[in-house]
Design a protein around this motif. Structure first.
Motif, mmCIF file in Angstrom:
data_model
loop_
_atom_site.group_PDB
_atom_site.id
_atom_site.type_symbol
_atom_site.label_atom_id
_atom_site.label_comp_id
_atom_site.label_asym_id
_atom_site.label_seq_id
_atom_site.Cartn_x
_atom_site.Cartn_y
_atom_site.Cartn_z
ATOM 1 N N LEU A 172 0.824 -1.205 0.000
ATOM 2 C CA LEU A 172 0.000 0.000 0.000
ATOM 3 C C LEU A 172 0.857 1.253 0.000
ATOM 4 C CD1 LEU A 172 -2.737 -1.149 2.551
ATOM 5 C CD2 LEU A 172 -2.952 -0.975 0.060
ATOM 6 N N MET A 173 1.972 1.244 0.743
ATOM 7 C CA MET A 173 2.901 2.369 0.725
ATOM 8 C C MET A 173 3.369 2.660 -0.699
ATOM 9 S SD MET A 173 6.503 2.672 0.413
ATOM 10 C CE MET A 173 7.110 1.131 1.077
ATOM 11 N N MET A 174 3.722 1.602 -1.435
ATOM 12 C CA MET A 174 4.161 1.791 -2.822
ATOM 13 C C MET A 174 3.035 2.336 -3.691
ATOM 14 S SD MET A 174 6.728 -1.416 -3.613
ATOM 15 C CE MET A 174 5.899 -2.721 -2.725
ATOM 16 N N ARG A 175 1.837 1.826 -3.478
ATOM 17 C CA ARG A 175 0.682 2.291 -4.253
ATOM 18 C C ARG A 175 0.403 3.763 -3.987
ATOM 19 N NH1 ARG A 175 -4.743 -1.223 -3.969
ATOM 20 N NH2 ARG A 175 -3.382 -2.629 -5.139
ATOM 21 N N PHE A 176 0.441 4.180 -2.710
ATOM 22 C CA PHE A 176 0.200 5.579 -2.367
ATOM 23 C C PHE A 176 1.310 6.478 -2.926
ATOM 24 C CE2 PHE A 176 -1.939 3.839 1.719
ATOM 25 C CZ PHE A 176 -3.057 3.489 0.996
ATOM 26 N N ALA A 177 2.563 5.990 -2.882
ATOM 27 C CA ALA A 177 3.683 6.769 -3.415
ATOM 28 C C ALA A 177 3.531 6.979 -4.921
ATOM 29 C CB ALA A 177 4.999 6.072 -3.106
ATOM 30 N N ALA A 178 3.086 5.940 -5.608
ATOM 31 C CA ALA A 178 2.870 6.058 -7.051
ATOM 32 C C ALA A 178 1.748 7.038 -7.362
ATOM 33 C CB ALA A 178 2.556 4.684 -7.638
ATOM 34 N N GLU A 179 0.710 7.029 -6.546
ATOM 35 C CA GLU A 179 -0.404 7.968 -6.757
ATOM 36 C C GLU A 179 0.049 9.401 -6.543
ATOM 37 O OE1 GLU A 179 -4.308 9.193 -7.634
ATOM 38 O OE2 GLU A 179 -3.280 7.275 -7.948
ATOM 39 N N ALA A 180 0.883 9.634 -5.506
ATOM 40 C CA ALA A 180 1.355 10.993 -5.224
ATOM 41 C C ALA A 180 2.205 11.547 -6.358
ATOM 42 C CB ALA A 180 2.158 11.001 -3.920
ATOM 43 N N ALA A 181 2.861 10.643 -7.105
ATOM 44 C CA ALA A 181 3.733 11.078 -8.204
ATOM 45 C C ALA A 181 2.971 11.776 -9.318
ATOM 46 C CB ALA A 181 4.493 9.872 -8.770
ATOM 47 N N LYS A 182 1.661 11.602 -9.382
ATOM 48 C CA LYS A 182 0.851 12.287 -10.392
ATOM 49 C C LYS A 182 0.763 13.790 -10.104
ATOM 50 C CE LYS A 182 -2.123 8.245 -11.129
ATOM 51 N NZ LYS A 182 -3.512 7.709 -11.009
ATOM 52 N N TYR A 183 1.030 14.168 -8.842
ATOM 53 C CA TYR A 183 0.830 15.547 -8.418
ATOM 54 C C TYR A 183 2.109 16.219 -7.929
ATOM 55 C CZ TYR A 183 -3.800 13.442 -8.332
ATOM 56 O OH TYR A 183 -4.939 12.757 -8.676
ATOM 57 N N LEU A 184 3.079 15.428 -7.492
ATOM 58 C CA LEU A 184 4.341 15.948 -6.965
ATOM 59 C C LEU A 184 5.490 15.282 -7.711
ATOM 60 C CD1 LEU A 184 3.430 15.639 -3.170
ATOM 61 C CD2 LEU A 184 3.392 17.741 -4.535
ATOM 62 N N ASN A 185 6.524 16.073 -8.019
ATOM 63 C CA ASN A 185 7.577 15.543 -8.893
ATOM 64 C C ASN A 185 8.878 15.225 -8.149
ATOM 65 O OD1 ASN A 185 8.199 15.008 -11.823
ATOM 66 N ND2 ASN A 185 9.924 16.329 -11.295
ATOM 67 N N ASN A 186 9.231 16.033 -7.151
ATOM 68 C CA ASN A 186 10.514 15.896 -6.487
ATOM 69 C C ASN A 186 10.408 14.906 -5.332
ATOM 70 O OD1 ASN A 186 12.386 18.134 -7.703
ATOM 71 N ND2 ASN A 186 10.360 19.047 -7.472
ATOM 72 N N THR B 44 7.857 19.907 -2.255
ATOM 73 C CA THR B 44 7.486 20.953 -3.206
ATOM 74 C C THR B 44 7.433 22.255 -2.426
ATOM 75 O OG1 THR B 44 5.919 21.570 -4.944
ATOM 76 C CG2 THR B 44 4.990 20.685 -2.898
ATOM 77 N N GLU B 45 7.190 23.344 -3.096
ATOM 78 C CA GLU B 45 7.306 24.641 -2.444
ATOM 79 C C GLU B 45 6.395 24.743 -1.221
ATOM 80 O OE1 GLU B 45 7.098 29.423 -3.535
ATOM 81 O OE2 GLU B 45 6.883 27.913 -5.107
#
Length: 266
Positions: free
Chosen positions: A134-148, A223-224
């Motif tokens: 689930l941690m990996m799944r949530f991290a992948a989802e966050a990548a759609k909105y945050l890049n760094n 992110t900022e």
């Protein structure tokens, strides 16, 4: 489905012991064999205070599977020998569940071909903890909105490979969703080589190895004006056993390669 006949390879290691206990105590499947270079000739059930008829530890995997009918091999050995074990199992028409890390992309292509050619399954699972999936799944989802993003993985001091399979898999999932793999647009100076960690297609991965740890990972987005940290901790090896049982339940209905426990989650 009929009860499955299971052989555990690497049965005397810390993960192997937990798998043996789980099969004997918590499943309807049958432990028909165990392999390990340590404690050869001894009864694994006596060593682990488990009920039932003896299962003698054997040192040679090929010899062990030739003596008995085996449906599934569960492998928790070492990166140095895991591909030999996988190729041996698949070539003999036996389904493989593999928790050993250190498997490369080239290895996965070879595994997929062997599994398909022999009409069996190969489940390659970097992390059996459902919370880690689930941690990996949530991290992948966050990548759609945050890049760094950077990854810190922390394991016990007996883990020989770095980074962990979980960290590599997490980076792959993040990069699949990221808009860009470019970050930190400065020319960094590493005063100590390796201080900024390894690089996985633009994602820095930092590996920590210390006694007292089991398996832990942080994925940190920045992110900022804000940051997001997604963290998973396994405090003991029992945390991996629900994932092992899930893999045992699913493996006989699969053909070819499955990479990652998330692929068999309902």
């Amino acid at each position: 489905m009929m009860n499955k006949r299971v052989l555990v390879n690497g049965a005397c290691g810390r993960m192997g012991q937990e798998v043996v206990k789980t099969i004997v105590n918590d499943t309807a499947d049958e432990l028909v064999g165990v392999c390990d270079k340590n404690n050869e000739g001894k009864d694994i059930k006596k060593l682990l205070s488990l009920p039932g008829p003896e299962v003698i530890i054997e040192g040679d995997l090929l010899s062990s599977i030739k003596k008995r009918e085996v449906d599934i091999i569960i492998d928790f050995t070492t990166p140095a020998v895991v591909m030999d074990n996988i190729e041996l199992g698949l070539s003999n028409g036996i389904n493989m569940i593999v928790g050993t890390t250190g498997i490369t992309e080239v290895d996965l292509q070879r595994i997929d071909k062997l599994a398909c050619d022999n009409d069996v399954a190969a489940l390659i699972i970097p992390n059996f903890a459902i919370g880690a999936v689930l941690m990996m799944r949530f991290a992948a989802e966050a990548a759609k909105y945050l890049n760094n993003v950077e990854i810190i993985e922390l394991h016990h001091d007996q883990k020989v490979d770095a980074p962990s399979g979980t960290a590599v898999k997490t980076a792959e999932l993040i990069n699949y969703n990221r808009i860009s793999n470019q970050q930190n647009n400065i020319d960094e100076i590493e005063k100590l080589p390796g201080a900024r960690g390894g690089d996985s297609n633009g994602i820095k991965i930092h590996s920590v190895r210390l006694p007292g740890l089991i398996a832990h990972q942080e994925v940190i987005y920045g992110t900022e004006g804000q940051s997001l940290t997604i963290r998973h901790d396994s405090y003991n090896r029992k945390s991996f056993m629900p994932g092992v049982k899930l893999a045992l339940d699913k493996v006989m209905g699969i053909k070819g390669l499955v990479y990652g426990l998330e692929k068999v989650l309902d």
